[in-house]
Design a protein around this motif. Structure first.
Motif, mmCIF file in Angstrom:
data_model
loop_
_atom_site.group_PDB
_atom_site.id
_atom_site.type_symbol
_atom_site.label_atom_id
_atom_site.label_comp_id
_atom_site.label_asym_id
_atom_site.label_seq_id
_atom_site.Cartn_x
_atom_site.Cartn_y
_atom_site.Cartn_z
ATOM 1 N N ASN A 182 0.878 -1.167 0.000
ATOM 2 C CA ASN A 182 0.000 0.000 0.000
ATOM 3 C C ASN A 182 0.919 1.222 0.000
ATOM 4 O O ASN A 182 1.334 1.711 1.047
ATOM 5 C CB ASN A 182 -0.900 -0.029 1.234
ATOM 6 N N TYR A 183 1.245 1.709 -1.181
ATOM 7 C CA TYR A 183 2.315 2.701 -1.307
ATOM 8 C C TYR A 183 1.954 4.049 -0.702
ATOM 9 O O TYR A 183 2.835 4.768 -0.223
ATOM 10 C CB TYR A 183 2.730 2.831 -2.782
ATOM 11 N N MET A 184 0.684 4.395 -0.698
ATOM 12 C CA MET A 184 0.280 5.643 -0.032
ATOM 13 C C MET A 184 0.531 5.536 1.473
ATOM 14 O O MET A 184 1.002 6.485 2.111
ATOM 15 C CB MET A 184 -1.198 5.923 -0.305
ATOM 16 N N LEU A 185 0.243 4.366 2.038
ATOM 17 C CA LEU A 185 0.485 4.146 3.464
ATOM 18 C C LEU A 185 1.984 4.138 3.763
ATOM 19 O O LEU A 185 2.439 4.733 4.754
ATOM 20 C CB LEU A 185 -0.155 2.833 3.914
ATOM 21 N N LEU A 186 2.770 3.497 2.916
ATOM 22 C CA LEU A 186 4.226 3.481 3.103
ATOM 23 C C LEU A 186 4.786 4.901 3.057
ATOM 24 O O LEU A 186 5.626 5.279 3.876
ATOM 25 C CB LEU A 186 4.886 2.620 2.024
ATOM 26 N N ASP A 187 4.324 5.687 2.091
ATOM 27 C CA ASP A 187 4.783 7.086 1.987
ATOM 28 C C ASP A 187 4.424 7.874 3.242
ATOM 29 O O ASP A 187 5.235 8.656 3.752
ATOM 30 C CB ASP A 187 4.153 7.758 0.768
ATOM 31 N N ALA A 188 3.204 7.674 3.739
ATOM 32 C CA ALA A 188 2.760 8.403 4.933
ATOM 33 C C ALA A 188 3.611 8.029 6.143
ATOM 34 O O ALA A 188 3.952 8.883 6.967
ATOM 35 C CB ALA A 188 1.287 8.120 5.211
ATOM 36 N N CYS A 189 3.975 6.753 6.247
ATOM 37 C CA CYS A 189 4.808 6.317 7.376
ATOM 38 C C CYS A 189 6.250 6.786 7.220
ATOM 39 O O CYS A 189 6.980 6.885 8.213
ATOM 40 C CB CYS A 189 4.750 4.799 7.502
ATOM 41 N N GLY A 190 6.659 7.096 6.005
ATOM 42 C CA GLY A 190 7.983 7.666 5.785
ATOM 43 C C GLY A 190 8.094 9.102 6.244
ATOM 44 O O GLY A 190 9.204 9.603 6.471
ATOM 45 N N LYS A 191 6.958 9.760 6.417
ATOM 46 C CA LYS A 191 6.963 11.176 6.793
ATOM 47 C C LYS A 191 6.960 11.385 8.303
ATOM 48 O O LYS A 191 7.101 12.521 8.765
ATOM 49 C CB LYS A 191 5.749 11.873 6.170
ATOM 50 N N ILE A 192 6.747 10.313 9.063
ATOM 51 C CA ILE A 192 6.810 10.441 10.519
ATOM 52 C C ILE A 192 8.130 9.846 10.997
ATOM 53 O O ILE A 192 8.881 9.265 10.222
ATOM 54 C CB ILE A 192 5.605 9.762 11.212
ATOM 55 N N ARG A 193 8.421 9.995 12.269
ATOM 56 C CA ARG A 193 9.706 9.493 12.774
ATOM 57 C C ARG A 193 9.528 8.410 13.821
ATOM 58 O O ARG A 193 10.488 7.994 14.439
ATOM 59 C CB ARG A 193 10.539 10.663 13.332
ATOM 60 N N LYS A 194 8.311 7.942 14.011
ATOM 61 C CA LYS A 194 8.103 6.807 14.908
ATOM 62 C C LYS A 194 8.493 5.519 14.189
ATOM 63 O O LYS A 194 8.365 5.418 12.959
ATOM 64 C CB LYS A 194 6.641 6.747 15.361
ATOM 65 N N PRO A 195 8.965 4.526 14.943
ATOM 66 C CA PRO A 195 9.338 3.260 14.306
ATOM 67 C C PRO A 195 8.156 2.605 13.594
ATOM 68 O O PRO A 195 7.018 2.678 14.054
ATOM 69 C CB PRO A 195 9.814 2.400 15.477
ATOM 70 N N ILE A 196 8.482 1.947 12.483
ATOM 71 C CA ILE A 196 7.488 1.243 11.674
ATOM 72 C C ILE A 196 7.849 -0.237 11.629
ATOM 73 O O ILE A 196 8.967 -0.592 11.238
ATOM 74 C CB ILE A 196 7.423 1.792 10.233
ATOM 75 N N LEU A 197 6.919 -1.088 12.042
ATOM 76 C CA LEU A 197 7.098 -2.531 11.948
ATOM 77 C C LEU A 197 6.403 -2.980 10.670
ATOM 78 O O LEU A 197 5.178 -2.951 10.573
ATOM 79 C CB LEU A 197 6.501 -3.217 13.176
ATOM 80 N N LEU A 198 7.204 -3.358 9.679
ATOM 81 C CA LEU A 198 6.686 -3.695 8.349
ATOM 82 C C LEU A 198 6.639 -5.206 8.185
ATOM 83 O O LEU A 198 7.673 -5.875 8.192
ATOM 84 C CB LEU A 198 7.568 -3.072 7.269
ATOM 85 N N LYS A 199 5.436 -5.749 8.017
ATOM 86 C CA LYS A 199 5.287 -7.190 7.830
ATOM 87 C C LYS A 199 5.353 -7.556 6.346
ATOM 88 O O LYS A 199 4.833 -6.837 5.487
ATOM 89 C CB LYS A 199 3.955 -7.671 8.423
ATOM 90 N N ARG A 200 5.987 -8.684 6.089
ATOM 91 C CA ARG A 200 6.097 -9.182 4.719
ATOM 92 C C ARG A 200 4.735 -9.634 4.208
ATOM 93 O O ARG A 200 3.966 -10.283 4.916
ATOM 94 C CB ARG A 200 7.084 -10.346 4.685
ATOM 95 N N GLY A 201 4.435 -9.314 2.957
ATOM 96 C CA GLY A 201 3.199 -9.766 2.337
ATOM 97 C C GLY A 201 3.165 -11.284 2.222
ATOM 98 O O GLY A 201 4.192 -11.925 2.008
ATOM 99 N N LEU A 202 1.972 -11.862 2.330
ATOM 100 C CA LEU A 202 1.869 -13.312 2.380
ATOM 101 C C LEU A 202 2.270 -13.989 1.071
ATOM 102 O O LEU A 202 2.549 -15.194 1.051
ATOM 103 C CB LEU A 202 0.466 -13.740 2.795
#
Length: 327
Positions: A182-202
């Motif tokens: 979900n690239y819009m979500l990934l971009d949005a999480c790139g704009k904050i500085r809190k840690p992001i736990l990214l799970k691998r797609g199934l």
């Protein structure tokens, strides 16, 4: 290729240099990495006084690769460290059902020796008729439970629009398997500085997984945690196939911390502890475990959730494996 820009270079000179390289049409763009700025370019055709360093990175995963950064990334959340020599245990219920349920889980998760409390307030479910979370009410319960026992908290964010809301309550934002691309979500999480736990797609390859992390890193957020949670294969004896090959490989090619989710990776309670042990043995930086006081009554993923005695056993065994592998 990554071109590091001198810190004192002004924006006008940088913009002119980008145009000489072909501009945005050639895929040249600025990436802010902490206090540093980099340009991504396929090749360098111009010399410039604004250049400090050139990194000729062959990997497609520019910012997550060990070509870019050799040493392990360690993410600090209060007194908790994720990555490096640390082993991190994240535990809690799949879904936050009531205030009493999450606070009860928080107390035994803390007592068992876990470092971070997990709990889902927004739940993406295969069926629209399944329990889908308490949303902001659940976020409040999770934050309160974490504060009560002194643990940071992690919960899933599902849309780009929800990032500010979830970041208000959570210490770590999780991007679930269904949203890995979900690239819009990934971009949005790139704009904050809190840690992001990214799970691998199934059904995602390791390359696709790392490229998804690249979106967050390219936005300037260096605090990315990779999570292997099992992939869908032809095997139907268990929910997913936990890909421990990927864990060992990721530790070789990327500096980002890697944790493992044996709860989703197996879907079967008796397999969670042995696979958690195996994850640490192959180099994982930690595990994320679904645990609740009464797993057989859980509204979400009860079959793979542990109760308090089971979690105690898992953490004891994981700590033993950790000492064997010098962590």
């Amino acid at each position: 290729m990554l071109i590091k820009i001198k810190r004192n270079a002004n924006r006008k000179d940088v913009d002119e240099f980008i145009q000489k390289l072909g501009g945005g049409q050639a895929g040249v763009k600025i990436i802010n990495w902490g206090d540093d700025r980099y340009l991504v370019s396929k090749k360098l055709t111009e010399n410039s006084p604004i250049i400090e360093e050139i990194k000729d990175i062959k990997s497609k995963h520019h910012l997550s690769s060990r070509e870019f950064k050799l040493e392990d990334t360690v993410i600090a959340i209060g007194n908790t460290r994720i990555g490096g020599s640390s082993i991190t245990i994240i535990a809690g219920p799949c879904a936050i059902e009531t205030e009493l349920q999450i606070k009860s889980a928080a107390r035994f998760v803390k007592a068992a020796g876990a470092h971070i409390l997990r709990g889902g307030a927004f739940k993406p479910r295969t069926s629209p008729h399944s329990f889908r979370g308490l949303e902001e009410e659940g976020l409040k319960y999770l934050q309160e439970a974490g504060k009560e026992v002194g643990l940071p908290v992690v919960t899933e964010v599902m849309t780009a629009e929800d990032v500010p809301l979830v970041a208000k309550y959570a210490d770590i934002l999780q991007i679930g398997s269904r949203n890995m691309q979900n690239y819009m979500l990934l971009d949005a999480c790139g704009k904050i500085r809190k840690p992001i736990l990214l799970k691998r797609g199934l059904s995602s390859t390791v390359d696709e997984f790392l490229l998804a992390s690249e979106y967050i890193l390219a936005g300037g957020n260096q605090n990315v945690i990779l999570c292997e949670r099992g992939i869908r294969t032809f095997e139907n004896a268990f929910r997913n196939t936990l890909d421990l090959n990927a864990v060992a490989y990721l530790k070789q090619v990327s500096h980002l911390p890697v944790i493992v989710d044996p709860s989703h990776g197996t879907g079967l309670r008796p397999l969670v502890t042995p696979l958690a042990q195996a994850a640490i043995a192959v180099g994982a930086d930690g595990v994320i475990i679904e645990a609740t006081a009464t797993p057989d009554e859980a509204l979400c993923d009860g079959a793979q959730s542990l109760d308090e005695p089971m979690l105690n056993t898992l953490i004891t065994n994981v700590n033993r494996i950790s000492s064997v592998v010098y962590r």
